[in-house]
Design an enzyme around this catalytic site. Structure first.
Site, PDB file in Angstrom:
ATOM      1  N   ARG A  61       1.262  -0.096  11.763  1.00  0.00           N
ATOM      2  CA  ARG A  61       0.558  -0.998  10.933  1.00  0.00           C
ATOM      3  C   ARG A  61       1.276  -2.429  10.701  1.00  0.00           C
ATOM      4  O   ARG A  61       0.609  -3.460  10.682  1.00  0.00           O
ATOM      5  CB  ARG A  61       0.482  -0.197   9.302  1.00  0.00           C
ATOM      6  CG  ARG A  61      -0.564   0.828   9.510  1.00  0.00           C
ATOM      7  CD  ARG A  61      -0.521   1.313   7.882  1.00  0.00           C
ATOM      8  NE  ARG A  61      -0.060   2.576   8.031  1.00  0.00           N
ATOM      9  CZ  ARG A  61       0.206   3.290   6.938  1.00  0.00           C
ATOM     10  NH1 ARG A  61       0.321   2.556   5.754  1.00  0.00           N
ATOM     11  NH2 ARG A  61       0.834   4.466   7.021  1.00  0.00           N
ATOM     12  N   GLU A  98       8.506   7.913   2.977  1.00  0.00           N
ATOM     13  CA  GLU A  98       8.075   8.430   1.605  1.00  0.00           C
ATOM     14  C   GLU A  98       7.487   9.845   1.971  1.00  0.00           C
ATOM     15  O   GLU A  98       7.710  10.913   1.119  1.00  0.00           O
ATOM     16  CB  GLU A  98       7.027   7.409   1.074  1.00  0.00           C
ATOM     17  CG  GLU A  98       6.604   8.180  -0.254  1.00  0.00           C
ATOM     18  CD  GLU A  98       5.275   7.573  -1.146  1.00  0.00           C
ATOM     19  OE1 GLU A  98       4.788   6.645  -0.203  1.00  0.00           O
ATOM     20  OE2 GLU A  98       5.125   7.902  -2.069  1.00  0.00           O
TER      21      GLU A  98
HETATM   22  O1  LIG Z   1       9.117   2.561   2.818  1.00  0.00           O
HETATM   23  P1  LIG Z   1       9.042   3.838   3.747  1.00  0.00           P
HETATM   24  O2  LIG Z   1       9.246   5.017   2.771  1.00  0.00           O
HETATM   25  O3  LIG Z   1       9.688   3.904   4.916  1.00  0.00           O
HETATM   26  O4  LIG Z   1       7.450   3.699   4.022  1.00  0.00           O
HETATM   27  C1  LIG Z   1       6.730   2.728   4.678  1.00  0.00           C
HETATM   28  C2  LIG Z   1       6.215   2.899   6.138  1.00  0.00           C
HETATM   29  O5  LIG Z   1       5.311   4.102   5.918  1.00  0.00           O
HETATM   30  C3  LIG Z   1       4.247   3.762   6.695  1.00  0.00           C
HETATM   31  O6  LIG Z   1       4.185   3.862   8.283  1.00  0.00           O
HETATM   32  P2  LIG Z   1       4.112   5.340   8.965  1.00  0.00           P
HETATM   33  O7  LIG Z   1       5.479   5.924   9.328  1.00  0.00           O
HETATM   34  O8  LIG Z   1       3.163   6.220   8.126  1.00  0.00           O
HETATM   35  O9  LIG Z   1       3.463   4.899  10.252  1.00  0.00           O
HETATM   36  P3  LIG Z   1       1.973   4.158  10.833  1.00  0.00           P
HETATM   37  O10 LIG Z   1       1.996   2.661  10.558  1.00  0.00           O
HETATM   38  O11 LIG Z   1       2.096   4.655  12.256  1.00  0.00           O
HETATM   39  O12 LIG Z   1       0.916   4.617  10.170  1.00  0.00           O
HETATM   40  C4  LIG Z   1       4.188   2.224   6.564  1.00  0.00           C
HETATM   41  O13 LIG Z   1       3.346   1.507   7.396  1.00  0.00           O
HETATM   42  C5  LIG Z   1       5.419   1.785   6.795  1.00  0.00           C
HETATM   43  O14 LIG Z   1       5.995   1.602   8.048  1.00  0.00           O
HETATM   44  N1  LIG Z   2       1.989   5.399  -0.517  1.00  0.00           N
HETATM   45  C1  LIG Z   2       1.927   4.865   0.812  1.00  0.00           C
HETATM   46  N2  LIG Z   2       0.603   4.480   1.306  1.00  0.00           N
HETATM   47  C2  LIG Z   2       0.716   3.872   2.393  1.00  0.00           C
HETATM   48  N3  LIG Z   2       1.422   4.096   3.574  1.00  0.00           N
HETATM   49  C3  LIG Z   2       2.524   4.545   3.084  1.00  0.00           C
HETATM   50  N4  LIG Z   2       3.738   4.666   3.761  1.00  0.00           N
HETATM   51  C4  LIG Z   2       4.580   5.153   2.915  1.00  0.00           C
HETATM   52  N5  LIG Z   2       4.329   5.509   1.794  1.00  0.00           N
HETATM   53  C5  LIG Z   2       2.990   5.069   1.609  1.00  0.00           C
END
Ligand SMILES: O=P(O)(O)OC[C@H]1O[C@H](OP(=O)(O)OP(=O)(O)O)[C@H](O)[C@@H]1O
Ligand SMILES: Nc1ncnc2[nH]cnc12
Length: 178
Positions: A61, A98
């Protein structure tokens, strides 16, 4: 569009991808023309004061917002990729987020010594992902002082964790109560 209107375009999905997680879904914002443009304009307004030489975005993202922001600022874009995707020698960092664990990788030749890199992602939760990204960029020689997100979930403590790594947090939208 201002932060409050942008916030109204984000969909909240309970219990995804795990029970107890309030998932803040940006796809509804992305699909909205004024919302997408507004989010990039708001990020650019913050980024202009941060004096960056390049923008780095975190897969997946963070690529959407990072690339659009880099175009708006006329800066280059450095991808921080999930494991096993880059076709060259990489450096990597494992981390927890998370709702799981993952690994980010960087081609260190994409940044130069002393280059000021602004770290971009869609969302800050615990900060595990952004810290891994900043560590990688710093290992490659970049100066990383600022991280900019569309969304901050302050109750998950990401900004505090980033501050412990000498990273300043900036965000367009904040959701109290994760
Ligand atoms: O602050 P944090 O607890 O580390 O979480 C935040 C991360 O979680 C999500 O990514 P995800 O790994 O779900 O990947 P995506 O972008 O491929 O959906 C979001 O896009 C952040 O990169
Ligand atoms: N609560 C949340 N919603 C969307 N993306 C996330 N990545 C980590 N935590 C998330």
């Amino acid at each position: 569009m201002g932060p409050d209107e942008l916030k109204g375009l984000i969909r909240t999905v309970p219990d995804f991808p795990k029970s107890g997680i309030q998932f803040r879904d940006i796809t509804t914002l992305l699909a909205h023309g004024e919302g997408l443009a507004g989010s990039i304009k708001q990020m650019a307004a913050i980024a202009r004061s941060l004096d960056a030489d390049a923008v780095a975005g975190i897969e997946a993202r963070g690529f959407i917002f990072g690339t659009a922001l880099a175009l708006e600022l006329e800066l280059g874009f450095v991808p921080l990729r999930k494991a096993g995707k880059l076709p060259v020698e990489t450096i990597g960092e494992d981390y927890a987020l998370e709702y799981g664990t993952a690994r980010l990788e960087l081609d260190p030749t994409l940044v130069s010594d002393g280059e000021k890199v602004l770290l971009i992602d869609d969302l800050l939760a615990t900060g595990g992902t952004a810290i891994a990204g900043a560590r990688l960029l710093r290992r490659a020689g970049a100066v990383v002082e600022h991280a900019l997100f569309v969304i901050d979930l302050p109750e998950l403590g990401g900004a505090r964790a980033l501050a412990d790594e000498t990273l300043k947090t900036h965000s367009v939208i904040s959701f109290e109560g994760h």
